[in-house]
Each structure stands twice: as structure tokens, then as C-alpha cells.
Design a protein around this motif. Structure first.
Motif, PDB file in Angstrom:
ATOM      1  N   UNK A 322       0.791  -1.223   0.000  1.00 42.71           N
ATOM      2  CA  UNK A 322       0.000   0.000   0.000  1.00 42.71           C
ATOM      3  C   UNK A 322       0.821   1.269   0.000  1.00 42.71           C
ATOM      4  N   UNK A 323       0.383   2.217  -0.813  1.00 41.91           N
ATOM      5  CA  UNK A 323       1.081   3.495  -0.922  1.00 41.91           C
ATOM      6  C   UNK A 323       0.714   4.425   0.222  1.00 41.91           C
ATOM      7  N   UNK A 324       1.673   5.229   0.615  1.00 43.53           N
ATOM      8  CA  UNK A 324       1.486   6.277   1.617  1.00 43.53           C
ATOM      9  C   UNK A 324       1.004   7.545   0.908  1.00 43.53           C
ATOM     10  N   UNK A 325      -0.089   8.153   1.400  1.00 44.99           N
ATOM     11  CA  UNK A 325      -0.602   9.395   0.821  1.00 44.99           C
ATOM     12  C   UNK A 325      -0.723  10.456   1.914  1.00 44.99           C
ATOM     13  N   UNK A 326       0.398  11.055   2.318  1.00 43.27           N
ATOM     14  CA  UNK A 326       0.328  12.087   3.348  1.00 43.27           C
ATOM     15  C   UNK A 326      -0.397  13.340   2.842  1.00 43.27           C
ATOM     16  N   UNK A 327      -1.034  14.043   3.776  1.00 45.48           N
ATOM     17  CA  UNK A 327      -1.659  15.332   3.485  1.00 45.48           C
ATOM     18  C   UNK A 327      -0.727  16.423   4.004  1.00 45.48           C
ATOM     19  N   UNK A 328      -0.419  17.402   3.149  1.00 47.39           N
ATOM     20  CA  UNK A 328       0.510  18.474   3.498  1.00 47.39           C
ATOM     21  C   UNK A 328      -0.166  19.839   3.424  1.00 47.39           C
ATOM     22  N   UNK A 329       0.338  20.763   4.252  1.00 41.97           N
ATOM     23  CA  UNK A 329      -0.085  22.161   4.199  1.00 41.97           C
ATOM     24  C   UNK A 329       1.092  23.015   3.754  1.00 41.97           C
ATOM     25  N   UNK A 330       0.828  23.950   2.829  1.00 39.39           N
ATOM     26  CA  UNK A 330       1.825  24.897   2.347  1.00 39.39           C
ATOM     27  C   UNK A 330       1.395  26.321   2.688  1.00 39.39           C
ATOM     28  N   UNK A 331       2.363  27.182   2.947  1.00 41.47           N
ATOM     29  CA  UNK A 331       2.106  28.604   3.190  1.00 41.47           C
ATOM     30  C   UNK A 331       2.472  29.386   1.942  1.00 41.47           C
ATOM     31  N   UNK A 332       1.627  30.332   1.578  1.00 44.60           N
ATOM     32  CA  UNK A 332       1.847  31.119   0.365  1.00 44.60           C
ATOM     33  C   UNK A 332       2.956  32.153   0.550  1.00 44.60           C
ATOM     34  N   UNK A 333       3.765  32.312  -0.486  1.00 41.17           N
ATOM     35  CA  UNK A 333       4.769  33.371  -0.514  1.00 41.17           C
ATOM     36  C   UNK A 333       4.146  34.752  -0.370  1.00 41.17           C
ATOM     37  N   UNK A 334       2.930  34.887  -0.897  1.00 40.57           N
ATOM     38  CA  UNK A 334       2.285  36.204  -0.919  1.00 40.57           C
ATOM     39  C   UNK A 334       1.419  36.484   0.298  1.00 40.57           C
ATOM     40  N   UNK A 335       1.350  35.546   1.246  1.00 39.60           N
ATOM     41  CA  UNK A 335       0.523  35.752   2.430  1.00 39.60           C
ATOM     42  C   UNK A 335       1.035  36.932   3.252  1.00 39.60           C
ATOM     43  N   UNK A 336       0.105  37.698   3.806  1.00 43.90           N
ATOM     44  CA  UNK A 336       0.447  38.798   4.705  1.00 43.90           C
ATOM     45  C   UNK A 336       0.549  38.320   6.152  1.00 43.90           C
ATOM     46  N   UNK A 337       0.270  37.050   6.350  1.00 45.48           N
ATOM     47  CA  UNK A 337       0.263  36.498   7.709  1.00 45.48           C
ATOM     48  C   UNK A 337       1.064  35.203   7.756  1.00 45.48           C
ATOM     49  N   UNK A 338       2.280  35.232   7.236  1.00 52.22           N
ATOM     50  CA  UNK A 338       3.078  34.009   7.130  1.00 52.22           C
ATOM     51  C   UNK A 338       3.349  33.380   8.496  1.00 52.22           C
ATOM     52  N   UNK A 339       3.686  34.204   9.493  1.00 51.97           N
ATOM     53  CA  UNK A 339       4.004  33.642  10.800  1.00 51.97           C
ATOM     54  C   UNK A 339       2.791  32.963  11.428  1.00 51.97           C
ATOM     55  N   UNK A 340       1.635  33.603  11.340  1.00 57.48           N
ATOM     56  CA  UNK A 340       0.419  32.997  11.894  1.00 57.48           C
ATOM     57  C   UNK A 340       0.033  31.739  11.126  1.00 57.48           C
ATOM     58  N   UNK A 341       0.198  31.769   9.798  1.00 60.39           N
ATOM     59  CA  UNK A 341      -0.111  30.581   8.992  1.00 60.39           C
ATOM     60  C   UNK A 341       0.812  29.428   9.364  1.00 60.39           C
ATOM     61  N   UNK A 342       2.102  29.736   9.555  1.00 62.16           N
ATOM     62  CA  UNK A 342       3.033  28.688   9.954  1.00 62.16           C
ATOM     63  C   UNK A 342       2.702  28.165  11.346  1.00 62.16           C
ATOM     64  N   UNK A 343       2.410  29.074  12.275  1.00 58.85           N
ATOM     65  CA  UNK A 343       2.060  28.656  13.631  1.00 58.85           C
ATOM     66  C   UNK A 343       0.854  27.722  13.618  1.00 58.85           C
ATOM     67  N   UNK A 344      -0.093  28.027  12.748  1.00 56.69           N
ATOM     68  CA  UNK A 344      -1.298  27.202  12.648  1.00 56.69           C
ATOM     69  C   UNK A 344      -0.960  25.785  12.197  1.00 56.69           C
ATOM     70  N   UNK A 345      -0.230  25.658  11.100  1.00 54.44           N
ATOM     71  CA  UNK A 345       0.008  24.320  10.560  1.00 54.44           C
ATOM     72  C   UNK A 345       1.009  23.542  11.404  1.00 54.44           C
ATOM     73  N   UNK A 346       1.972  24.227  12.013  1.00 51.11           N
ATOM     74  CA  UNK A 346       2.925  23.506  12.859  1.00 51.11           C
ATOM     75  C   UNK A 346       2.235  22.987  14.120  1.00 51.11           C
ATOM     76  N   UNK A 347       1.237  23.728  14.618  1.00 51.17           N
ATOM     77  CA  UNK A 347       0.475  23.237  15.783  1.00 51.17           C
ATOM     78  C   UNK A 347      -0.336  22.006  15.407  1.00 51.17           C
ATOM     79  N   UNK A 348      -1.002  22.039  14.256  1.00 52.99           N
ATOM     80  CA  UNK A 348      -1.793  20.879  13.826  1.00 52.99           C
ATOM     81  C   UNK A 348      -0.906  19.651  13.643  1.00 52.99           C
ATOM     82  N   UNK A 349       0.330  19.877  13.232  1.00 50.03           N
ATOM     83  CA  UNK A 349       1.265  18.778  12.997  1.00 50.03           C
ATOM     84  C   UNK A 349       1.839  18.215  14.297  1.00 50.03           C
ATOM     85  N   UNK A 350       2.122  19.071  15.268  1.00 49.90           N
ATOM     86  CA  UNK A 350       2.913  18.633  16.429  1.00 49.90           C
ATOM     87  C   UNK A 350       2.147  18.589  17.745  1.00 49.90           C
TER      88      UNK A 350
END
Length: 447
Positions: A322-350
Motif C-alpha cells: 500500500x502506498x502512503x498518501x500524506x496530506x501536506x499544508x503549504x504557506x503562500x509566498x504572498x501571504x500577509x500572515x506568514x508567521x500565523x499561517x506557519x504557527x497554525x500548521x505547525x500546531x496541527x502537525x505537532x
């Protein structure tokens, strides 16, 4: 942002890979939780302090089967508990075509975050979309050693200079779902977790038959790329960066499909043949997608007597199923809220709390720890009495190399498989032609 639109035909062809029609309810507009687990003003996971200015992070789903209700339950609501000042807004393309990524970028409304699965991940590089997250990992002291190294490596693999363009949230894997009543009807033993494809094909021949004017079918595969993915066969040669289909891996994958398709009744099948008509004995599908589908159809009155097993193994690669199909989150280069977006996805991950909830609801956690993985599926009534242990029974295939041309190669390989199965072109010719077409499209992109 420079936009490189994807042709409509490409998007349609990809639907068979990962999407099964989904719909969901709209998100809740309730006040943010005042849970004791909520972040104190300015508190991040560690390291750098995070602004507490209220922000809305706009999130888009790209080429995956996902529902608004799932997004709210597993992502938006848990995040409110940690960061009450961050709101995740789901841009649901099921409700409006204006919410597709192409249309959002064209309109100048690029989302802050996009999530997708591994087969589609590298395709987002073609939009010049993702921010390199290495700096944020260091600034916020996120410990990636606590995360499944296989899925972290998948996020790194698509970068050419050591970039980390995404963070994983959970994994899924391809499994073998079967209708117990049809196996009973024809006196065929149920699938086990240790069968080879030769064993399975012998069973398929006993299950596919015409009876009382009804054609019963034994097994449905998805397409050639998904068949090869169970052994980690790459579409792109990591040395050349070009499509590579004339390999032993793809030839064996296509040969397996041809053996199964040659059994009467095993072509032109749909999921409905499995859960509605009950004329299809078994099929290959990702665990999370299929369980969600079966939950939905049971609510509509279809009560299929089903169970699940590991996909069969090849004799050349025992122990991999069986193949592994991980789900990933990416942050946009153009986001005005990069730090908050990163904080959000890193919390969901860890977050142990978030990852445990995902595990309990049938989504394979990426945060390491037996205490989390052992709770897999325990909150889903539909999984009671099922062979849920099969999900962790065997090793998954390695994630294949991928680059931004993966999707171009994917479509041509799907076509090659369909042509060979349809008998219009022999296997070797179909693979050679598809490789040539894919590389012609790649060369055009490079100009």
C-alpha cells in the motif's frame, strides 16, 4: 504572482486519482473557545513570540477529497483552542468555482494556505506558490524529529536546494476493501493481510462470474499511477528531472493491471458497483476516503457487509503493501500572515491533542508515539469489528521522487494505462508514447 494555468483536461483527468465527490456543511461561526489550552497573549509553540492581533487565514484545498465539516472538526476548531486570535477560513470549491486555486490566484485572492496530498504536492511549485518554511521552523523552535521522518522527507524531496515547502498533518494509505457477502456467496475465503497478488488473482477468477443474468466483478483498480504507487515507482527520474515510464516498475504495474482487467467483468467499474449495486466484490482505495464514503452511503440506507485488508504484496517486495498518501499544508509566498499561517500548521502537525483526535477518527498521525497510533479508529462506530489493524500491518512503500512536472507526467501515464487496457495500443508502445508526450510537455514548460 506569475500564473501558469492548468488546462481543464488535466484537472479532470486527475479527479480519478484522488477525488470522490464530497459535500459538507458550512463552518461554525461560534465565538473562539476560551479553553484553558488556549494560547496566552503572544505565546507560540516555542521560540519566537507571535502577534496576538486577530487574523483570518484563508485556506484552499487542492485536488483532494475533503469536506467543510472535516476541515472545521480537525483543523479550524482545534486551532481556536490554541490560538483564539487565528481564524481558519475554508475556501470551499465545492460551493463556488471561484474558490478553485487557479481562479483565486487569477483574481488576486491567493489563499494563505493550500493543502494537498503527496501525489499533487510538487504541482504547486508550478504556481510559484509555497514559502520555504525552514526559517520558521528555526524561529519557532519546531522539533521535526518528533514527526514521521518519511513524510518530512517527502516535503523536502520536492525542493532542489534544501527547501522545506510543506508540513505534513496526517497520512492515508491504499487498502483492499471487500464485500463479505459476495465472498460468502461464491465460497471464496476472505482476503488476508499476507496475500500476494498471485493469491489475489486466483481469488478474483473465482469471484468474477455471470449468474442469473447479473455480472459479478471481483476487483476494481484506480489507474496505472496508483497501481505503481504501492511500490513507490516514480513518474520522474530524479537524475534527469524528466518523465520515465519505460522502467521495470511501470511495466510490472501495467502487467498486473492487464491480468486483472482480463478477468471477465473487471473493467469499467465504479465505487457504486461496490456499495450500491453490490456486484463488485472488492476494490483498491485509500482508507480514509473509502471510510468517509461508506459512512455517507450508510446514512443514505446502504448497509454493505464490508471489511478491509492490506493490499496484496508482490513476491519481489515482500512486506510492502500500500502506498502512503500524506496530506501536506503549504504557506503562500504572498501571504500577509506568514508567521500565523506557519504557527497554525505547525500546531496541527505537532500537537498531541490534535494528532490523537485525528488518529481516533481514522487518519494516520504524523506525530510519533505509540500512544497516539494505538488509538487509530477508536472513535468511529463504522470501524467497530473491522480489521483496522491491517492499516499498520505492513510497511508502506517509500514516497517516490517528485518535481513540479509530476502532474504533467501523471496525466500521460493515466492515458497510457487506459490505452493498454482498452487494447488500442500494446503495453510497451503505450508507455513509450506517454513518456514522449510527457517530456515534450515538460520541455515546453522549460522554455
Amino acid at each position: 504572482m506569475k500564473v501558469k494555468p492548468i488546462a481543464a483536461g488535466l484537472a479532470l483527468a486527475l479527479l480519478g486519482l484522488s477525488a470522490i465527490g464530497c459535500s459538507g456543511s458550512s463552518g461554525s461561526s461560534a465565538e473562539p473557545s476560551k479553553s484553558p489550552n488556549a494560547a496566552k497573549p503572544g505565546e507560540a509553540q516555542a521560540g519566537k513570540q507571535l502577534s496576538t492581533e486577530p487574523v483570518t487565514i484563508r485556506v484552499n484545498n487542492w485536488n483532494t477529497a475533503f469536506q467543510q465539516a472535516e476541515f472545521d472538526k480537525y483543523f479550524a476548531e482545534p486551532l481556536r483552542k490554541k490560538y483564539p486570535f487565528i481564524t481558519l477560513e475554508y475556501l470551499d470549491q465545492q460551493k463556488a468555482t471561484s474558490n478553485t486555486l487557479d481562479n483565486l490566484i487569477t483574481a488576486g485572492n491567493t489563499p494563505d494556505i493550500v493543502f494537498t496530498d503527496y501525489p499533487n504536492l510538487a504541482g504547486l511549485l508550478d504556481y510559484d506558490f509555497p514559502e520555504d518554511l525552514n526559517r520558521y521552523v528555526a524561529d519557532f523552535a519546531v522539533d521535526l524529529k518528533k514527526i514521521d521522518p518519511i513524510v518530512i522527507e517527502g516535503a523536502k524531496m520536492i525542493g532542489s536546494k534544501g527547501e522545506l515547502f510543506a508540513l505534513p498533518i496526517y497520512s492515508d494509505r491504499m487498502m483492499w476493501f471487500y464485500n463479505k457477502d459476495l465472498f460468502n456467496k461464491f465460497g471464496v475465503p476472505y482476503p488476508t493481510d499476507d496475500m500476494t497478488w498471485d493469491d489475489a488473482i486466483a481469488a478474483f477468477k473465482r469471484l468474477s462470474r455471470m449468474e442469473n443474468g447479473v455480472q459479478y466483478s471481483s476487483f476494481r483498480m484506480i489507474n496505472l499511477p496508483m497501481t505503481g504507487s504501492q511500490w513507490g515507482v516514480p513518474l520522474i527520474d530524479p537524475k534527469t528531472g524528466k518523465a520515465s515510464f519505460q522502467t521495470d516498475g511501470w511495466k510490472k504495474s501495467l502487467d498486473l493491471m492487464q491480468q486483472i482487467a482480463a478477468i471477465p467483468g473487471n473493467t469499467k467499474l465504479t465505487n457504486e458497483d461496490f456499495y450500491q449495486k453490490e456486484t463488485l466484490a472488492s476494490l483498491m482505495q485509500s482508507f480514509n476516503i473509502m471510510v468517509n464514503l461508506l459512512e455517507g452511503v450508510e446514512q443514505k440506507g446502504y448497509k454493505i457487509n464490508w471489511d478491509v485488508a492490506s493490499l496484496p504484496q508482490s513476491k519481489e517486495k515482500p512486506g510492502i503493501a500500500g502506498a502512503n498518501k500524506p496530506l501536506y499544508f503549504m504557506v503562500s509566498k504572498s501571504s500577509k500572515h506568514k508567521e500565523q499561517a506557519f504557527a497554525a500548521i505547525s500546531h496541527l502537525m505537532s500537537s498531541e491533542e490534535v494528532q490523537t483526535a485525528l488518529s481516533q477518527n481514522g487518519k494516520m498521525p504524523v506525530l510519533l508515539g505509540d500512544g497516539i497510533s494505538k488509538q487509530f479508529g477508536t472513535k468511529l462506530d463504522i470501524l467497530k469489528g473491522r480489521n483496522v489493524a491491517a492499516v499498520y500491518k505492513h510497511q508502506m512503500s517509500p514516497l517516490p521522487f517528485s518535481n513540479r512536472f509530476n502532474r504533467l507526467a501523471l496525466v500521460e501515464l493515466i492515458t497510457a494505462g487506459n490505452e493498454a487496457l482498452g487494447g488500442t495500443v500494446d503495453a510497451n508502445t503505450s508507455l513509450r508514447n506517454a513518456e514522449e508526450k510527457a517530456n515534450k510537455a515538460i520541455d515546453a514548460k522549460l522554455k
